[in-house]
Design a protein around this motif. Sequence first.
Motif, PDB file in Angstrom:
ATOM      1  N   VAL A 262       0.840  -1.194   0.000  1.00  0.00           N
ATOM      2  CA  VAL A 262       0.000   0.000   0.000  1.00  0.00           C
ATOM      3  C   VAL A 262       0.874   1.243   0.000  1.00  0.00           C
ATOM      4  CG1 VAL A 262      -1.578   1.349   1.461  1.00  0.00           C
ATOM      5  CG2 VAL A 262      -1.989  -1.093   1.117  1.00  0.00           C
TER       6      VAL A 262
ATOM      7  N   TYR B 109      -0.281   9.583   0.707  1.00  0.00           N
ATOM      8  CA  TYR B 109      -1.369  10.475   1.120  1.00  0.00           C
ATOM      9  C   TYR B 109      -1.597  10.475   2.630  1.00  0.00           C
ATOM     10  CZ  TYR B 109      -2.583  10.990  -3.807  1.00  0.00           C
ATOM     11  OH  TYR B 109      -2.557  11.283  -5.146  1.00  0.00           O
ATOM     12  N   LEU B 110      -0.934   9.581   3.351  1.00  0.00           N
ATOM     13  CA  LEU B 110      -0.965   9.581   4.828  1.00  0.00           C
ATOM     14  C   LEU B 110       0.458   9.353   5.316  1.00  0.00           C
ATOM     15  CD1 LEU B 110      -4.075   7.482   6.010  1.00  0.00           C
ATOM     16  CD2 LEU B 110      -3.755   9.942   6.169  1.00  0.00           C
TER      17      LEU B 110
ATOM     18  N   ILE C  38      -8.031   3.432   6.122  1.00  0.00           N
ATOM     19  CA  ILE C  38      -8.909   3.004   5.034  1.00  0.00           C
ATOM     20  C   ILE C  38      -8.080   3.001   3.754  1.00  0.00           C
ATOM     21  CG2 ILE C  38     -10.832   3.753   3.587  1.00  0.00           C
ATOM     22  CD1 ILE C  38     -12.230   4.689   6.050  1.00  0.00           C
ATOM     23  N   VAL C  39      -8.069   1.879   3.076  1.00  0.00           N
ATOM     24  CA  VAL C  39      -7.234   1.715   1.883  1.00  0.00           C
ATOM     25  C   VAL C  39      -8.127   1.477   0.667  1.00  0.00           C
ATOM     26  CG1 VAL C  39      -5.456   0.300   0.788  1.00  0.00           C
ATOM     27  CG2 VAL C  39      -5.327   0.778   3.244  1.00  0.00           C
ATOM     28  N   HIS C  40      -7.823   2.208  -0.394  1.00  0.00           N
ATOM     29  CA  HIS C  40      -8.580   2.059  -1.641  1.00  0.00           C
ATOM     30  C   HIS C  40      -7.594   1.905  -2.786  1.00  0.00           C
ATOM     31  CE1 HIS C  40     -11.745   2.490  -4.548  1.00  0.00           C
ATOM     32  NE2 HIS C  40     -11.206   3.584  -5.062  1.00  0.00           N
TER      33      HIS C  40
ATOM     34  N   PHE D 197      -3.967   2.483  -1.932  1.00  0.00           N
ATOM     35  CA  PHE D 197      -3.549   3.744  -1.337  1.00  0.00           C
ATOM     36  C   PHE D 197      -4.274   3.952  -0.008  1.00  0.00           C
ATOM     37  CE2 PHE D 197      -1.126   6.221  -4.509  1.00  0.00           C
ATOM     38  CZ  PHE D 197      -1.169   5.309  -5.559  1.00  0.00           C
ATOM     39  N   ALA D 198      -3.520   4.296   1.031  1.00  0.00           N
ATOM     40  CA  ALA D 198      -4.125   4.649   2.315  1.00  0.00           C
ATOM     41  C   ALA D 198      -4.679   6.066   2.196  1.00  0.00           C
ATOM     42  CB  ALA D 198      -3.080   4.582   3.422  1.00  0.00           C
ATOM     43  N   LEU D 199      -5.981   6.230   2.512  1.00  0.00           N
ATOM     44  CA  LEU D 199      -6.621   7.522   2.274  1.00  0.00           C
ATOM     45  C   LEU D 199      -7.025   8.253   3.554  1.00  0.00           C
ATOM     46  CD1 LEU D 199      -8.932   6.742  -0.784  1.00  0.00           C
ATOM     47  CD2 LEU D 199      -6.725   7.917  -0.776  1.00  0.00           C
ATOM     48  N   GLN D 200      -7.319   7.490   4.620  1.00  0.00           N
ATOM     49  CA  GLN D 200      -7.702   8.155   5.869  1.00  0.00           C
ATOM     50  C   GLN D 200      -7.425   7.233   7.045  1.00  0.00           C
ATOM     51  OE1 GLN D 200      -7.858  11.168   7.296  1.00  0.00           O
ATOM     52  NE2 GLN D 200      -9.312  11.821   5.718  1.00  0.00           N
TER      53      GLN D 200
END
Lengths: 375, 102
Positions: free
Chosen positions: B32, B36-37, B47-49, B52-55
């Motif tokens: 991942v 972005y984090l 939270i991964v999408h 990519f870890a987004l939050q």
Amino acid sequence: MKYIDEFQDPELARRLLDDIHATVTRPWALMEVCGGQTHSIIRHGIDQLLPDQVELIHGPGCPVCVTPLEVIDKALEIASRPQVIFCSFGDMLRVPGTGRDLFQVRGEGGDVRVVYSPLDALRIAQQNPDREVVFFGIGFETTAPPNAMTVHQARKLGIANFSMLVSHVRVPPAIEAIMSSPNCRVQGFLAAGHVCSVMGVGEYPELAERFRVPIVVTGFEPLDILEGVRRAVRQLERGEHTVDNAYARAVRPEGNPAARAMLEDVFEVTDRAWRGIGVIPDSGWRLSSKYRDHDAEYRFSVDGIRTEEPAECRSGEVLQGLLKPHECEAFGTLCTPRTPLGATMVSSEGACAAYYLYRRLDMPATKTREATPVV
Amino acid sequence: MCLAVPGRVLDIEERDGTRMATVDFGGVVKEVCLEYLPDLQVGEYAIVHVGFALQRLDEESARQTLELFAELGLLQEEFGDPWETAAAEAAGSEPVEEVRNQ
């Protein structure tokens, strides 16, 4: 509340439902924007647990569904070329273009590969310097930042054989288009939680005020959705129309600033056609001129493709909340997940597929209390 | 594709100038991107999408969501073999739960 035992925390679900039942005095129509929410609502029969006065309308929140046919056809054309390795997320494989899909292109010898992350496609490009690697970049504001970072990395690392076919879409202009439609029945929105994890909530107050519509940021687990509905109904009953965050564990007001900065660097806002709906102004992103070297539309000549939507498909009305899937004459007969006419049936997040999968085939056009959810 | 799944960071390293992590999604381990984090640490949840870890997410929320996803078969849907699913659909099987959960 016959099916409430299926909820992760049945007691909490019951309390939320009791509160909604106690609050509602008039009919209200709420739209959930996220395809994941639609799936969760149908899967758990949430629409059937709610009071009769609360109607959930399914919105255009499935990125696979709204990708225009023309873009699918461009993808099929590029993926058919012998020098190309075409990389995509798995849920695009069976989305019908004009006459075929990516799965068939692979069967005809095209080098189509499924990746979990856009960065996987970049790695494939590094490993195959003599081939052209193209990634199919679709999705809403949740998917756009990973794709933006990948293009940024390609340029930073000088990976010249990597390009992206970009067809990103933005939620707020879709809300604006839905509310501006003369046939609009929507009185409140459950906004897509993970879109807001990236973008924050800053784009919504103006929409809530202009259209006098409550917008409640909502997750997609069953309890999240019940809480979103509860807050939206409370606002409506009080005559309020504000932006409320019911998914605070994953959404901060400012979103993810690093991701938003990358979006601004790599993409620029553009008008975008939505499959079945048509062009919505400023509703999409394309690569900015700075990254044109990595834009597959410029690298490959795919203009002049003629597209033809199946005449029987009414997915556009489904995507705008004007028609429930089972109200379409082709639903379950001409159109099934095996033989989809439109992407709302082929995508697992599409409203038509959700209805078909969870056996809403026999439902009459009006809301039915007794239909039995499968799960 | 639309699913964003909570995961726990097991390991972090720099690769090609990019901050990358090994992340555990209830037993499935994936690489991942943490760009972005960037301040996410080993042992934390996010939270991964699509890689990519987004939050950031607290442990309890992450654990509950993962358990629910596993129960619903959504993790298999997200991390399973999409070619098998597509082939089954093309061969005539409806995407019912049995097929989706293979």
